[in-house]
Design a protein around this motif. Structure first.
Motif: not given
Length: 77
Positions: A56-77
């Motif tokens: 489960a921790l490995a899944g959370l780490v994967g989610l962190y890296f996924f979201m980091r990339t997603a925010v880079r491509h869809e900036p909220i500001r």
């Protein structure tokens, strides 16, 4: 003072929805994989829980890296 751009609510709502969807998939699948391995090898329940937590921790780490990339491509500001 530097002025900040306003929040882009469309991008923000997209990122929240993606985080919920992908987070559920990643963490759920990794947790289930730990449970399945514990059952397959008939491990002690404490060891099985440990494997589930590690996965489960490995899944959370994967989610962190996924979201980091997603925010880079869809900036909220």
């Amino acid at each position: 003072m530097s002025s900040k751009k306003p929040l882009n609510l469309v991008h923000l709502s997209t990122l929240v929805a993606v985080a919920i969807l992908v987070g559920t998939e990643l963490v759920g699948a990794s947790w289930a994989a730990g449970w399945a391995l514990g059952g397959l090898f008939q491990l002690d329940p404490a060891i099985s829980r440990g494997i589930e937590i590690v996965f489960a921790l490995a899944g959370l780490v994967g989610l962190y890296f996924f979201m980091r990339t997603a925010v880079r491509h869809e900036p909220i500001r």
